[in-house]
Design a protein around this motif. Structure first.
Motif, PDB file in Angstrom:
ATOM      1  N   ASP A 198       7.995  48.326  38.536  1.00  0.00           N
ATOM      2  CA  ASP A 198       8.619  47.132  39.097  1.00  0.00           C
ATOM      3  C   ASP A 198       9.627  47.437  40.194  1.00  0.00           C
ATOM      4  O   ASP A 198      10.067  46.537  40.906  1.00  0.00           O
ATOM      5  CB  ASP A 198       9.242  46.230  38.014  1.00  0.00           C
TER       6      ASP A 198
ATOM      7  N   HIS B  74      -8.763  42.365  45.310  1.00  0.00           N
ATOM      8  CA  HIS B  74      -8.011  43.458  44.696  1.00  0.00           C
ATOM      9  C   HIS B  74      -8.363  44.796  45.339  1.00  0.00           C
ATOM     10  O   HIS B  74      -7.479  45.647  45.562  1.00  0.00           O
ATOM     11  CB  HIS B  74      -8.293  43.521  43.194  1.00  0.00           C
TER      12      HIS B  74
ATOM     13  N   VAL C  13      -3.372  39.843  32.402  1.00  0.00           N
ATOM     14  CA  VAL C  13      -2.013  40.191  31.991  1.00  0.00           C
ATOM     15  C   VAL C  13      -1.916  40.358  30.479  1.00  0.00           C
ATOM     16  O   VAL C  13      -2.401  39.522  29.711  1.00  0.00           O
ATOM     17  CB  VAL C  13      -1.012  39.108  32.449  1.00  0.00           C
TER      18      VAL C  13
ATOM     19  N   MET D 222      -4.682  38.203  38.146  1.00  0.00           N
ATOM     20  CA  MET D 222      -4.560  39.429  37.353  1.00  0.00           C
ATOM     21  C   MET D 222      -4.899  39.151  35.885  1.00  0.00           C
ATOM     22  O   MET D 222      -4.825  38.013  35.430  1.00  0.00           O
ATOM     23  CB  MET D 222      -3.137  39.981  37.437  1.00  0.00           C
TER      24      MET D 222
ATOM     25  N   LEU E 295       3.661  43.665  46.665  1.00  0.00           N
ATOM     26  CA  LEU E 295       3.244  43.274  45.320  1.00  0.00           C
ATOM     27  C   LEU E 295       3.693  41.851  45.001  1.00  0.00           C
ATOM     28  O   LEU E 295       2.975  41.094  44.332  1.00  0.00           O
ATOM     29  CB  LEU E 295       3.817  44.253  44.301  1.00  0.00           C
TER      30      LEU E 295
ATOM     31  N   THR F 234       2.109  47.148  37.169  1.00  0.00           N
ATOM     32  CA  THR F 234       0.861  46.619  37.715  1.00  0.00           C
ATOM     33  C   THR F 234      -0.084  47.791  37.916  1.00  0.00           C
ATOM     34  O   THR F 234       0.285  48.782  38.559  1.00  0.00           O
ATOM     35  CB  THR F 234       1.113  45.895  39.043  1.00  0.00           C
TER      36      THR F 234
ATOM     37  N   THR G  27       7.850  45.230  34.175  1.00  0.00           N
ATOM     38  CA  THR G  27       6.454  44.890  34.444  1.00  0.00           C
ATOM     39  C   THR G  27       5.818  46.027  35.224  1.00  0.00           C
ATOM     40  O   THR G  27       6.393  46.505  36.214  1.00  0.00           O
ATOM     41  CB  THR G  27       6.350  43.582  35.253  1.00  0.00           C
TER      42      THR G  27
ATOM     43  N   ARG H 239      -0.033  44.379  33.887  1.00  0.00           N
ATOM     44  CA  ARG H 239      -0.883  43.518  34.697  1.00  0.00           C
ATOM     45  C   ARG H 239      -1.977  44.361  35.352  1.00  0.00           C
ATOM     46  O   ARG H 239      -1.700  45.427  35.908  1.00  0.00           O
ATOM     47  CB  ARG H 239      -0.065  42.817  35.784  1.00  0.00           C
ATOM     48  N   TYR H 240      -3.207  43.859  35.289  1.00  0.00           N
ATOM     49  CA  TYR H 240      -4.341  44.586  35.846  1.00  0.00           C
ATOM     50  C   TYR H 240      -4.818  43.986  37.164  1.00  0.00           C
ATOM     51  O   TYR H 240      -4.981  42.772  37.297  1.00  0.00           O
ATOM     52  CB  TYR H 240      -5.519  44.558  34.868  1.00  0.00           C
TER      53      TYR H 240
ATOM     54  N   GLU I  11      -0.231  36.400  40.562  1.00  0.00           N
ATOM     55  CA  GLU I  11      -0.498  36.894  39.216  1.00  0.00           C
ATOM     56  C   GLU I  11      -1.665  36.148  38.576  1.00  0.00           C
ATOM     57  O   GLU I  11      -2.265  36.634  37.614  1.00  0.00           O
ATOM     58  CB  GLU I  11       0.759  36.753  38.356  1.00  0.00           C
TER      59      GLU I  11
END
Length: 249
Positions: free
Chosen positions: A228, A210, A116, A114, A106, A131, A129, A159-160, A111
């Motif tokens: 995380d 992704h 966010v 992503m 990860l 994801t 965080t 975060r996507y 980022e």
């Protein structure tokens, strides 16, 4: 059983090429030549990518390729597919090995690609965080999305990463591309998650990347939430429960 695990090893090698670039074999303190010889018969071209480490169980060794973790006896005769748990401490050694690998993988994903939703007080001041691999057409993803404000208020960055389950070229895929290509991706995602179709957009986007990462992480549904500490939650989890898990992790 053995054929199934062999197949799993082979599939994982595709992921490990992305995840473990030129990963060296970790030689355990004891002689593991029999295990190495057995791996050569299972995965002859990529056995050198396997990480072999000793475990607290005498004569049992952990073998990891990507996210796949199995165990083999020192003589290479027995292969065990399952979790190794210390019953005294309730420590799941298999889960910890996978979480460590996820966390490392990860950290290598930018980022910038992503979408966010920063924690209250700013992204850099967040306590945690998460994801999330998400699909715009997934009802449980929409349910989780509604709880982002509660997560943000609790100091959690969300975060996507895109994972349209119906695959490349599907309507869900093009929705994800349109959201990621929107002038304001956050607003576009908010609208899409309540059923408003995004304006059709095309641009250089990370959606395909992704989806490839989803294979590395062995994602097979949505939402999939990575904490995380590297733990993976395969499905929707209410914000209150998520916050408790994060505090205890």
């Amino acid at each position: 059983m053995i054929r199934t695990i062999q197949k799993k090893f082979l599939v994982s090698l595709v992921s490990s090429a992305m995840l473990l670039t030129a990963a060296p074999m970790i030689q355990a303190a004891d002689d593991t030549s029999a295990i190495q010889k057995r791996l050569q018969t299972i995965i002859p071209n990529d056995a050198q990518n396997a990480q072999i480490t000793s475990t607290p169980v005498p004569g049992l060794y952990q073998i990891q390729i990507g996210m796949t973790v199995v165990y083999m006896s020192k003589d290479g005769q027995y292969l065990v597919n399952g979790n190794v748990v210390n019953l005294e401490t309730n420590q799941n050694l298999t889960k910890e090995a996978k979480a460590k690998t996820r966390k490392l993988a990860l950290s290598k994903i930018s980022e910038k690609g992503m979408i966010v939703y920063p924690a209250k007080g700013g992204k850099d001041n967040a306590k945690h965080t998460i994801t999330v691999f998400t699909d715009i057409d997934c009802p449980y993803c929409a349910k989780l999305h509604k709880e982002i404000p509660a997560l943000n208020d609790a100091g959690v960055n969300v975060r996507y990463l895109a994972y349209p389950r119906s695959g490349m070229g599907s309507p869900s895929y093009f929705k994800a591309v349109s959201v990621w290509c929107a002038k304001d991706p956050v607003k576009s995602m908010d609208d899409a998650m309540v059923g408003l179709p995004p304006e059709n957009k095309q641009c250089q986007n990370p959606v395909r990347d992704h989806m490839m990462q989803a294979e590395v992480f062995e994602v097979n549904g949505t939402p999939n939430i990575i904490l995380d500490n590297g733990d993976l939650l395969p499905g929707y989890v209410p914000a209150k429960e998520l916050i408790k898990l994060l505090k205890s992790s």
